[in-house]
Design a protein around this motif. Sequence first.
Motif, PDB file in Angstrom:
ATOM      1  N   LYS A 108       0.833  -1.202   0.000  1.00 24.59           N
ATOM      2  CA  LYS A 108       0.000   0.000   0.000  1.00 24.59           C
ATOM      3  C   LYS A 108       0.871   1.257   0.000  1.00 24.59           C
ATOM      4  O   LYS A 108       0.535   2.245  -0.658  1.00 24.59           O
ATOM      5  CB  LYS A 108      -0.920  -0.013   1.233  1.00 24.59           C
ATOM      6  CG  LYS A 108      -1.925   1.125   1.272  1.00 24.59           C
ATOM      7  CD  LYS A 108      -2.936   1.015   0.142  1.00 24.59           C
ATOM      8  CE  LYS A 108      -3.967   2.118   0.216  1.00 24.59           C
ATOM      9  NZ  LYS A 108      -4.918   2.069  -0.911  1.00 24.59           N
ATOM     10  N   GLY A 109       1.991   1.212   0.722  1.00 20.18           N
ATOM     11  CA  GLY A 109       2.908   2.355   0.752  1.00 20.18           C
ATOM     12  C   GLY A 109       3.455   2.689  -0.621  1.00 20.18           C
ATOM     13  O   GLY A 109       3.560   3.860  -1.005  1.00 20.18           O
ATOM     14  N   LYS A 110       3.788   1.651  -1.388  1.00 18.78           N
ATOM     15  CA  LYS A 110       4.298   1.872  -2.753  1.00 18.78           C
ATOM     16  C   LYS A 110       3.203   2.487  -3.644  1.00 18.78           C
ATOM     17  O   LYS A 110       3.483   3.347  -4.483  1.00 18.78           O
ATOM     18  CB  LYS A 110       4.815   0.553  -3.351  1.00 18.78           C
ATOM     19  CG  LYS A 110       6.185   0.131  -2.790  1.00 18.78           C
ATOM     20  CD  LYS A 110       6.634  -1.184  -3.396  1.00 18.78           C
ATOM     21  CE  LYS A 110       8.036  -1.629  -3.066  1.00 18.78           C
ATOM     22  NZ  LYS A 110       8.735  -1.045  -1.952  1.00 18.78           N
ATOM     23  N   LEU A 111       1.955   2.038  -3.449  1.00 21.76           N
ATOM     24  CA  LEU A 111       0.842   2.594  -4.235  1.00 21.76           C
ATOM     25  C   LEU A 111       0.611   4.065  -3.892  1.00 21.76           C
ATOM     26  O   LEU A 111       0.335   4.878  -4.769  1.00 21.76           O
ATOM     27  CB  LEU A 111      -0.449   1.809  -3.964  1.00 21.76           C
ATOM     28  CG  LEU A 111      -0.526   0.391  -4.543  1.00 21.76           C
ATOM     29  CD1 LEU A 111      -1.768  -0.332  -4.027  1.00 21.76           C
ATOM     30  CD2 LEU A 111      -0.557   0.428  -6.073  1.00 21.76           C
ATOM     31  N   LEU A 112       0.747   4.399  -2.601  1.00 23.71           N
ATOM     32  CA  LEU A 112       0.470   5.771  -2.163  1.00 23.71           C
ATOM     33  C   LEU A 112       1.629   6.722  -2.429  1.00 23.71           C
ATOM     34  O   LEU A 112       1.422   7.878  -2.810  1.00 23.71           O
ATOM     35  CB  LEU A 112       0.165   5.797  -0.654  1.00 23.71           C
ATOM     36  CG  LEU A 112      -1.162   5.229  -0.175  1.00 23.71           C
ATOM     37  CD1 LEU A 112      -1.208   5.231   1.350  1.00 23.71           C
ATOM     38  CD2 LEU A 112      -2.334   6.025  -0.727  1.00 23.71           C
ATOM     39  N   PHE A 113       2.857   6.235  -2.184  1.00 24.83           N
ATOM     40  CA  PHE A 113       4.010   7.142  -2.145  1.00 24.83           C
ATOM     41  C   PHE A 113       5.058   6.860  -3.216  1.00 24.83           C
ATOM     42  O   PHE A 113       6.074   7.532  -3.273  1.00 24.83           O
ATOM     43  CB  PHE A 113       4.689   7.085  -0.763  1.00 24.83           C
ATOM     44  CG  PHE A 113       3.735   7.256   0.381  1.00 24.83           C
ATOM     45  CD1 PHE A 113       2.981   8.407   0.506  1.00 24.83           C
ATOM     46  CD2 PHE A 113       3.569   6.251   1.325  1.00 24.83           C
ATOM     47  CE1 PHE A 113       2.083   8.570   1.566  1.00 24.83           C
ATOM     48  CE2 PHE A 113       2.681   6.394   2.381  1.00 24.83           C
ATOM     49  CZ  PHE A 113       1.934   7.564   2.496  1.00 24.83           C
ATOM     50  N   GLY A 114       4.846   5.828  -4.043  1.00 24.32           N
ATOM     51  CA  GLY A 114       5.803   5.531  -5.099  1.00 24.32           C
ATOM     52  C   GLY A 114       6.690   4.337  -4.773  1.00 24.32           C
ATOM     53  O   GLY A 114       6.760   3.881  -3.639  1.00 24.32           O
ATOM     54  N   THR A 168       4.805  11.192   8.884  1.00 21.41           N
ATOM     55  CA  THR A 168       3.607  11.554   8.121  1.00 21.41           C
ATOM     56  C   THR A 168       3.158  10.394   7.246  1.00 21.41           C
ATOM     57  O   THR A 168       1.968  10.049   7.196  1.00 21.41           O
ATOM     58  CB  THR A 168       3.885  12.801   7.259  1.00 21.41           C
ATOM     59  OG1 THR A 168       4.299  13.863   8.124  1.00 21.41           O
ATOM     60  CG2 THR A 168       2.653  13.223   6.481  1.00 21.41           C
ATOM     61  N   SER A 169       4.117   9.752   6.561  1.00 23.43           N
ATOM     62  CA  SER A 169       3.780   8.619   5.692  1.00 23.43           C
ATOM     63  C   SER A 169       3.098   7.511   6.493  1.00 23.43           C
ATOM     64  O   SER A 169       2.093   6.939   6.057  1.00 23.43           O
ATOM     65  CB  SER A 169       5.039   8.051   5.023  1.00 23.43           C
ATOM     66  OG  SER A 169       5.639   9.040   4.229  1.00 23.43           O
ATOM     67  N   LEU A 170       3.634   7.204   7.683  1.00 27.03           N
ATOM     68  CA  LEU A 170       3.046   6.123   8.483  1.00 27.03           C
ATOM     69  C   LEU A 170       1.630   6.471   8.930  1.00 27.03           C
ATOM     70  O   LEU A 170       0.736   5.621   8.890  1.00 27.03           O
ATOM     71  CB  LEU A 170       3.922   5.796   9.695  1.00 27.03           C
ATOM     72  CG  LEU A 170       5.230   5.065   9.408  1.00 27.03           C
ATOM     73  CD1 LEU A 170       5.944   4.719  10.715  1.00 27.03           C
ATOM     74  CD2 LEU A 170       5.001   3.784   8.599  1.00 27.03           C
ATOM     75  N   MET A 171       1.411   7.712   9.347  1.00 33.09           N
ATOM     76  CA  MET A 171       0.061   8.083   9.793  1.00 33.09           C
ATOM     77  C   MET A 171      -0.924   8.121   8.618  1.00 33.09           C
ATOM     78  O   MET A 171      -2.100   7.823   8.788  1.00 33.09           O
ATOM     79  CB  MET A 171       0.087   9.419  10.543  1.00 33.09           C
ATOM     80  CG  MET A 171       0.754   9.343  11.918  1.00 33.09           C
ATOM     81  SD  MET A 171       0.061   8.070  13.032  1.00 33.09           S
ATOM     82  CE  MET A 171      -1.484   8.837  13.536  1.00 33.09           C
TER      83      MET A 171
END
Length: 220
Positions: free
Chosen positions: A38-44, A93-96
Amino acid sequence: MDNPSKIIEGGVEYSLGKFDGKSVVYDFPKILDYLNVKGKLLFGEKFRIYNEDRRILMQLCSYFIKDKKNCDAYEIDINKGILLSGPVGCGKTSLMKLLRYIVPFQRPYEMIPCRNVAFGFNHLGFKTIEDYGNTKFYCFDDLGVEPAGRFYGKDLNVMGEVLLSRYDLYLNTKHKIKTHATTNLNAQELEDRYGNRVRSRMRELFNLIAFDERAGDKRK
């Protein structure tokens, strides 16, 4: 009935644990696998979960999935919000932004940069304080480095006032109204910025979860 242990992203189903019809027994490594995707989808594609952050993630995940046993061990109160502190660029910020997604059935919170709240006050005055003193759930990002508030010549510590409003809400609602925040400041710096009264309310409003102060800047 929907299965809260399974989440579908881009047509792929991810399991976060086992669901027995009443509750989910979560599997921490599976949660980390999902967060990586999900992190890769949201943040690259550069986003990744760092090994050195596993302790922080365990605490945050335990809080969000309401794992009482782990929360008790970490001295986390699931009725309070989270104050996530750590140096610039450590990934707060990314984690929240990301952790909301592991509990899609829970009430979500909005991420609000503190500077936007201060700018809102400078433009609209006290209506801004009232707007954030409502029953929505918020995560105030970058607490403590927002500009000073000034409206028609009156100076105000805007985020201090917002936190006092949120504290009153928290006290006076049966189902606790959650407030979260991220900050680069330590406890003493927060007290210097907002004063002793706000700092003492923050202790009642938030669980403090802190990155190691030597945590590196992941944006480099």
